[in-house]
Design a protein around this motif. Structure first.
Motif, PDB file in Angstrom:
ATOM      1  N   MET A  51      -1.445   5.409  -0.736  1.00  0.00           N
ATOM      2  CA  MET A  51      -2.942   5.891  -1.685  1.00  0.00           C
ATOM      3  C   MET A  51      -1.784   8.010  -1.522  1.00  0.00           C
ATOM      4  N   ALA A  72      -0.719  -0.144  -6.992  1.00  0.00           N
ATOM      5  CA  ALA A  72      -1.585  -1.125  -7.306  1.00  0.00           C
ATOM      6  C   ALA A  72      -1.986  -2.332  -6.357  1.00  0.00           C
TER       7      ALA A  72
ATOM      8  N   GLN B 126     -12.343   6.489  -4.090  1.00  0.00           N
ATOM      9  CA  GLN B 126     -11.508   6.258  -3.191  1.00  0.00           C
ATOM     10  C   GLN B 126     -11.031   4.905  -2.889  1.00  0.00           C
ATOM     11  N   ALA B 127     -12.386   3.763  -2.949  1.00  0.00           N
ATOM     12  CA  ALA B 127     -12.625   2.512  -2.433  1.00  0.00           C
ATOM     13  C   ALA B 127     -11.631   2.169  -3.746  1.00  0.00           C
ATOM     14  N   ALA B 128     -12.523   2.070  -5.127  1.00  0.00           N
ATOM     15  CA  ALA B 128     -11.552   1.599  -5.740  1.00  0.00           C
ATOM     16  C   ALA B 128     -10.074   1.358  -6.273  1.00  0.00           C
ATOM     17  N   THR B 129      -9.960   2.943  -5.937  1.00  0.00           N
ATOM     18  CA  THR B 129      -7.756   2.702  -5.910  1.00  0.00           C
ATOM     19  C   THR B 129      -7.449   1.992  -4.994  1.00  0.00           C
ATOM     20  N   ALA B 130      -7.716   2.201  -3.488  1.00  0.00           N
ATOM     21  CA  ALA B 130      -7.649   1.845  -2.182  1.00  0.00           C
ATOM     22  C   ALA B 130      -7.789  -0.184  -2.642  1.00  0.00           C
ATOM     23  N   ILE B 131      -8.011  -0.136  -2.828  1.00  0.00           N
ATOM     24  CA  ILE B 131      -8.181  -2.199  -3.404  1.00  0.00           C
ATOM     25  C   ILE B 131      -7.497  -2.410  -4.603  1.00  0.00           C
ATOM     26  N   GLY B 132      -6.628  -1.723  -5.135  1.00  0.00           N
ATOM     27  CA  GLY B 132      -5.717  -1.736  -6.725  1.00  0.00           C
ATOM     28  C   GLY B 132      -6.033  -1.863  -7.541  1.00  0.00           C
ATOM     29  N   TYR B 133      -7.343  -0.646  -8.169  1.00  0.00           N
ATOM     30  CA  TYR B 133      -7.651  -0.725  -9.667  1.00  0.00           C
ATOM     31  C   TYR B 133      -6.970   0.069 -10.254  1.00  0.00           C
TER      32      TYR B 133
END
Lengths: 369, 232
Positions: A51, A72, B126-133
């Motif tokens: 990130m 991703a 942030q959570a969406a990005t962090a889990i791979g979206y």
């Protein structure tokens, strides 16, 4: 295993968020990054799943440089839990948990079945499945956040202050359950917190970072408490560390005193006879300590029996092979000065007073380890 | 088509006027409805990427909002007249009005889309990005669904204002409820004749109410989570 190799994050204005960090987070263990705000702990965590990208140095995940993996795809293989859970408000709890498995192409049915199992595993009632995040308390949401991170069974979990936005009682519950869960799952976990007590409670090892993103000390919690490397770490670890360090060492060969006891259903007269210095320890039918009876308090109002209302229950009880801290606390918290010690099955084993515990601690300190 | 079978010129006679000219009025209503709705849909499709861009690249937001805002200040009648020569179409081309109204819808909706996306809580993104979206996937699976309430509010404004602007196009000869106002004006010599004008107003208001209601309904269907109330 996660390995930082002089990983550095420098912002365009020259600020160093993380400065040449070398650190290994071993597989199957909890590595806690702790430090004051501005120490780069969250930045370090986010460099693992890209990130934030390191400006120099590298980070290896099982010997593969994370910079070589599509972000991703990398992230779908790493569980991530953040402070306010960050649940998707428009999805039901069950679909929140199933997010990553669905992204990985599993069938809806399979993903939801797995999510139901996880819901129970993190201690939530299955009837929450069809609710929306707004209908849950902060602590419940955080459990869902943990379940969502676990859903695709990733070997690695990153946790960014996951328990700091809930009240202290719930936080302690979540911490205890998290440790229980981890003892089942054995994930490789990197955990960020600003709370040194949380770090010491949860970490298999703790990395203390100082402002400017430099590693001050990396050690086990016991080592950190007993041997802080410099003033910064010593101050950060805080007060009572001598006492808290005792919580990491188990006692051996505890010399117990015998103690007269009576059972709950014995008469007050018998208790009065057995008492030493005006106190007698009361046990239940299975010989588990119930509290101290002060002879001066007299019998119960209904006759010659022991009054449960006047039993002093304030003292803590330590296990025979517990930590020095637990044993010392049992002695210090006992109204009689005699700490109550039990066996592994909770039955009364004997008592010990504080001066004898301190003598044990001193004897241990004299022999350099 | 201007034959007069009704005689009363009272404003309240609009319903009688409607009954007398029902098929003509209904056909105008129908075109009016399409002309109000289609530009909003096309406008939304154009505004989505523009709004996303001005959210994604923060520096784009001020110029994007100013430029699209300026478009809105062009008087509608001028835009209707200017569209055919600008695009090389014949005047009174059937697409000139939808094109002009699409411009207005875009003008209104770019800001709405950008603000809607900005309404998504930071930790959710942030959570969406962090889990791979990834970017586009995150937009459609997480950001847009959460932005629906804000975007729907903008769609309601755009749709209702389109209903009134379509009527203006009627006065330059396009076939819709606006014709009723032109008709009323033409029939008002030498003495005032109100029924078609009142009918035009009533039908426009009814149309706006129905379209508004449809958007509210659609929003409710799309956002069951907003009605979920804390259960304790």
């Amino acid at each position: 295993m996660i390995r930082f190799e002089s990983a550095t994050k420098q912002y365009p204005d020259g600020t160093l968020a993380v400065d040449a960090l070398d650190l290994v987070a071993p597989s199957g263990q909890i590595t806690v990054l702790v430090g004051p705000s501005g120490c780069g702990k969250t930045t370090s965590l986010r460099m693992i799943n890209r990130m934030i990208d390191a400006t120099s140095g590298r980070i290896l995940l099982d010997d593969q440089d994370v910079a070589s993996v599509d972000p991703a795809r990398l992230r779908r293989g790493i569980g991530y839990v953040i402070q306010h859970a960050g649940l998707f408000p428009h999805r039901t709890i069950i679909d929140n948990i199933a997010s990553v498995p669905l992204m990985l192409g599993r069938s809806k049915k399979e993903a939801r079945a797995g999510a139901m199992e996880l819901l129970e595993r993190v201690g939530l009632d299955p009837r929450f499945a069809q609710r929306y995040p707004a209908q849950l308390s902060g602590g419940q949401q955080q459990r869902v956040g943990v379940a969502r991170a676990l859903a695709a069974d990733p070997p690695v979990m990153l946790m960014d202050e996951p328990f700091s936005a809930v009240d202290p009682v719930v936080r302690e519950q979540l911490q205890d359950e998290f440790l229980r869960l981890q003892s089942d799952l054995g994930k490789t976990i990197v955990f960020v917190t600003h709370d040194i007590d949380e770090a010491i409670k949860l970490g298999d090892q703790v990395a203390v970072l100082r402002v400017g993103g430099r590693l001050a000390q990396m050690a086990t919690p016991a080592e950190l408490l007993s041997n802080p490397v410099d003033d910064f770490v010593a101050n950060f670890v805080g007060r009572d560390r001598g006492y808290r360090a005792l919580g990491f060492e188990s006692v051996t060969a505890l010399p117990l005193e015998s103690e007269p006891t009576v059972s709950l259903d014995s008469s007050f007269t018998a208790a009065e006879k057995a008492a030493v210095d005006g106190w007698v320890l009361v046990l239940d039918g299975e010989r588990r300590p119930q509290g101290w009876l002060a002879v001066a308090d007299g019998p119960s109002a209904t006759g010659d029996t022991i009054s449960t209302a006047t039993l002093r229950r304030g003292g803590t009880v330590a296990e025979r092979d517990g930590t020095y801290r637990a044993v010392l606390d049992a002695a210090l918290s006992s109204p009689t000065g005699r700490g109550v010690i039990v066996g592994p099955d909770g039955t009364f084993a004997g008592t010990i007073n504080a001066s004898r515990v301190v003598a044990l601690i001193e004897a241990r300190a004299e022999a350099p380890r | 088509m201007t034959s007069m079978t009704s005689t009363s010129s009272s404003p309240w006679h609009f319903f009688g006027y409607f009954l007398d000219h029902r098929s003509q009025d209904l056909s105008w209503l129908w075109t009016h409805a399409w002309l109000s709705v289609v530009p909003v849909i096309i406008g939304l499709l154009i505004a989505l990427p523009l709004g996303w861009l001005s959210r994604r690249y923060g520096w784009l937001y001020p110029p994007m909002v100013s430029i699209t805002g300026l478009l809105y200040t062009i008087p509608s009648i001028a835009l209707f007249v200017l569209v055919p020569p600008l695009l090389g179409l014949s005047s009174l081309n059937p697409v000139q009005v939808p094109i002009a109204l699409t411009v207005y819808s875009v003008a209104l909706l770019v800001r709405v889309v950008a603000d809607g996306l900005a309404s998504v809580p930071d930790e959710v993104n942030q959570a969406a990005t962090a889990i791979g979206y990834g970017g586009v996937r995150r937009l459609f699976a997480v950001e847009l669904p959460i932005a629906v309430p804000v975007i729907a509010a903008g769609l309601r404004v755009a749709t209702v204002s389109n209903v009134s602007m379509v009527a203006i196009a009627g006065t330059i000869g396009m076939s819709n409820l606006g014709q009723l106002f032109q008709l009323g004006k033409d029939l008002s010599t030498p003495t005032a004749y109100y029924p078609p004008i009142v009918l035009g107003i009533v039908l426009c208001v009814l149309l706006a109410l129905v379209l508004d209601g449809l958007i509210i309904l659609l929003t409710r269907v799309l956002t069951p989570w907003r009605r979920a109330v804390p259960s304790r």
